[in-house]
Design an enzyme around this catalytic site. Structure first.
Site, short mmCIF file in Angstrom:
data_model
loop_
_atom_site.label_atom_id
_atom_site.label_comp_id
_atom_site.label_asym_id
_atom_site.label_seq_id
_atom_site.Cartn_x
_atom_site.Cartn_y
_atom_site.Cartn_z
N SER A 42 0.84 -1.20 0.00
CA SER A 42 0.00 0.00 0.00
C SER A 42 0.88 1.25 0.00
O SER A 42 2.09 1.17 0.11
CB SER A 42 -0.92 0.01 1.23
OG SER A 42 -0.17 0.29 2.40
N SER A 44 0.83 3.85 2.24
CA SER A 44 0.78 4.61 3.49
C SER A 44 2.13 5.17 3.92
O SER A 44 2.19 6.09 4.73
CB SER A 44 0.21 3.75 4.61
OG SER A 44 1.11 2.71 4.96
N LYS A 105 5.02 0.89 9.66
CA LYS A 105 4.86 2.32 9.93
C LYS A 105 6.14 2.84 10.60
O LYS A 105 7.07 2.09 10.87
CB LYS A 105 3.67 2.58 10.87
CG LYS A 105 2.35 2.01 10.42
CD LYS A 105 1.77 2.70 9.20
CE LYS A 105 0.44 2.08 8.80
NZ LYS A 105 -0.08 2.66 7.54
N SER A 196 -3.04 7.22 5.50
CA SER A 196 -2.40 6.18 6.31
C SER A 196 -3.31 5.78 7.46
O SER A 196 -3.70 6.61 8.28
CB SER A 196 -1.06 6.67 6.86
OG SER A 196 -0.50 5.72 7.75
#
Length: 258
Positions: A42, A44, A105, A196
């Site tokens: 993805s 994010s 993250k 995100s």
């Protein structure tokens, strides 16, 4: 004929099976203890990580929990040979609400921190994090947008700096409540601040036990949602400038100065 020139015959199928088993065990040990490959599914973490990036995650950086093992067997709790992540580390972790899912993250808040977004700016313990607009990115492969996107460089209190995307002003994630990080947990955010799902929203605080490892090296990167096995697409889709780059450095993101 001299015995020095004789070649030892193979032990047959049994020896072949033993070699295969040893190779599989070695691969399992490397994957469990040292490095595990992950792909980015993805956007994010744009512009730091892009969809189609393949990277190695060091499993030993924070010690080992049950989530370091394949299938996460409930053999022990907590961590062994544990080491705390540093603020700014890019981390793979198990989603607290569903530990079958891996997320990646950046560590923003440490245990005991107060974290808040105010007007698109990050505050830690009521102090603004240094934030400087460094330009724009006009490459849709990096931003997923067909327009220039503003890029801000943040520098955390410990000196770690990285680039973030600001897709729009006044979005839901630009102004938040104060998050008080509990002991034994971490507050995670994506670098693509307006796109995100992170600790500001559904992810919540991430337990120390859920950390899988620290993202280190991008070893392959391909655009256009292509598979690495589609080698005929490499000439047009391979991102050569990202190969063997450090996640904690700054891969080429073609920033145009303001």
């Amino acid at each position: 004929m001299s015995s020095k020139n004789k070649v030892k015959k193979s032990g047959g199928i049994g020896e072949t099976i033993m070699v295969i088993v040893q190779a599989l065990l070695l691969a399992l040990v490397i994957r469990t203890v040292l490095f595990q490959p992950f792909s980015i599914p993805s956007g994010s973490m744009r512009p730091t990580l892009l969809e189609g990036d393949y990277l190695f995650v060091s499993k030993f950086s924070y010690g080992f929990s049950k989530y370091s093992l394949p299938l996460s067997p409930d053999l022990f709790s907590g961590r062994i040979w544990g080491s705390e992540p540093k603020r700014g580390d890019v981390v793979v972790f198990k989603l607290p609400s569903d530990t079958n899912i891996d997320y990646i993250k950046r560590v923003i808040g440490l245990p005991g921190d107060r974290v808040q977004m105010r007007g698109g700016a990050l505050y830690i313990n009521d102090e603004p994090v240094q934030r400087e607009k460094i330009g724009t990115i006009s490459n849709p492969d990096v931003t997923e947008q067909n327009r220039p996107v503003d890029v801000y460089r943040e520098t955390l209190p410990n000196g770690v700096s990285y680039d973030t995307l600001d897709l729009a002003q006044g979005t839901m994630g630009d102004d938040t409540r104060v998050f008080e990080v509990p002991e034994g947990h971490y507050f995670m955010m994506g670098d693509n601040r307006d796109n995100s799902l992170d600790s500001r929203f559904g992810v919540g605080y991430v337990p120390y036990e859920n950390l899988v490892g620290r993202a280190n090296i991008i070893f392959f990167s391909i655009a256009g949602k292509a598979s690495p096995l589609e080698i005929w697409k490499w000439p047009s889709e391979l991102r050569g400038s990202r190969l063997l780059t450090s996640v904690n450095g700054k891969p080429d993101t073609e920033v145009t100065a303001p």
